[in-house]
Design an enzyme around this catalytic site. Structure first.
Site, short mmCIF file in Angstrom:
data_model
loop_
_atom_site.label_atom_id
_atom_site.label_comp_id
_atom_site.label_asym_id
_atom_site.label_seq_id
_atom_site.Cartn_x
_atom_site.Cartn_y
_atom_site.Cartn_z
N LYS A 170 -6.70 -2.58 0.51
CA LYS A 170 -6.33 -2.23 -0.86
C LYS A 170 -4.85 -2.48 -1.11
O LYS A 170 -4.46 -3.01 -2.15
CB LYS A 170 -6.68 -0.76 -1.15
CG LYS A 170 -6.17 -0.25 -2.51
CD LYS A 170 -6.71 -1.06 -3.67
CE LYS A 170 -5.98 -0.82 -4.98
NZ LYS A 170 -6.04 0.54 -5.48
N LYS A 238 5.51 2.14 -5.56
CA LYS A 238 4.92 2.87 -4.44
C LYS A 238 4.05 1.94 -3.61
O LYS A 238 4.14 1.90 -2.37
CB LYS A 238 4.11 4.06 -4.97
CG LYS A 238 3.46 4.91 -3.89
CD LYS A 238 2.00 4.56 -3.63
CE LYS A 238 1.13 4.88 -4.83
NZ LYS A 238 -0.31 4.63 -4.56
#
Length: 302
Positions: A170, A238
């Site tokens: 991911k 992030k």
């Protein structure tokens, strides 16, 4: 199966809504009372805390903005692991740090609670349609037992191996998307400066070997000027940080990712962390005084 869902942001509330449509009894919690109220109106029950959501559920799904938030919600004093009974399952759909995920999974296992990691990819508009890709990692038997829950939220559902593997892939998919986003903006600006109609340029790129999922989706909200993809610069930075950490761990130099990350840092400084991630392209527009606009493109993908 009674399902708890904690984390009702732009993505989470769409995933939770899909579970309701599929008929799963659902208990929801979030710091945003309005997000909770919207799902309660659709048939969910409210939870006053992550622990309360877990106490009402056989499995609890978390979809949160950072590894730190996941840790607090799952392992905090009033967290998910305090409420789930033995034999329950925690499913994390956040984009998480693989090391932190494994730490929390070990803590869950010590309480006889199973863990699945199931991050999703494809964008908020895909989640809204129930067509987002679900990437699952964890024990095959636990995955099989919860497959119907996952299939209610997205398709395809792809099991990629043991716990930790889904988080890695991911992060890699998001890494590629951010590199593609910066490249998409540069390509459109080059087309404009060369005198091409941007709607024509969009269609040609879409039909070419140079296309990408990002061009075909986020390119539209760039050309509209809304930049609204439902994903912020805070979240992009992030995820880029997680990708660079993975590169360091694996000893893989990520030169393109470092260059893209620098552009996102600059966009964050100029426009703020709450701005949509495609706003990184606005840096080039503002610096050159050339807005990238074309008629016929939507403000939001649907």
């Amino acid at each position: 199966m009674n399902v708890g869902f904690v984390g009702l942001g732009n993505l989470g509330r769409q995933l939770a809504a899909s579970l309701l449509r599929a008929g799963f009894p659902l208990c929801v919690g979030d710091l945003d009372a309005a997000a909770v109220a919207g799902l309660v109106a659709a048939g969910a029950s409210p939870a006053s805390s992550p622990r309360a959501a877990a106490e009402a559920s056989d499995c609890v799904i978390t979809c949160l903005p950072s590894p730190r938030a996941v840790s607090e919600v799952v392992a905090g004093a009033d967290g998910v692991l305090e409420g789930l009974r033995r034999g329950g399952t925690w499913i994390d759909m956040s984009t998480n740090d693989p090391h932190e995920l494994e730490r929390l999974a070990a803590l869950a296992a010590s309480r006889r609670i199973a863990t699945l990691e199931c991050p999703v990819t494809g964008g908020v508009h895909k989640a809204e349609a129930g067509e987002i890709t679900v990437i699952a990692g964890g024990d095959e038997a636990v995955f099989a037992a919860h497959r119907s829950v996952l299939e209610a939220m997205g398709s395809p559902v792809i099991h990629v191996g043991p716990l930790g593997k889904a988080s890695v892939i991911k992060v890699i998919t998001n890494m590629l998307a951010f590199v593609h986003l910066v490249a998409c903006g540069e390509a459109l600006m080059l087309a404009k400066r060369a005198g091409l109609d941007l709607a024509d340029a969009f269609e040609v790129i879409k039909a070419s070997s140079g296309t990408s999922f990002v061009h075909e989706t986020e390119g539209q909200v760039i050309l509209n000027g809304s930049y609204d993809i439902g994903f912020t610069l805070d979240l992009a930075l992030k995820d880029l940080g997680l990708a660079l950490d993975l590169g360091d761990d694996a000893g893989v130099p990520l030169a393109l990712v470092q260059a893209a990350s620098a552009r996102f840092v600059e966009a964050h400084e100029r426009y703020g962390g709450a701005a949509w991630s495609p706003t990184v392209v606005k840096l080039l527009e503002d610096d050159l005084g050339e807005p990238l606009r074309a008629s016929g493109f939507p403000a939001r993908l649907g």
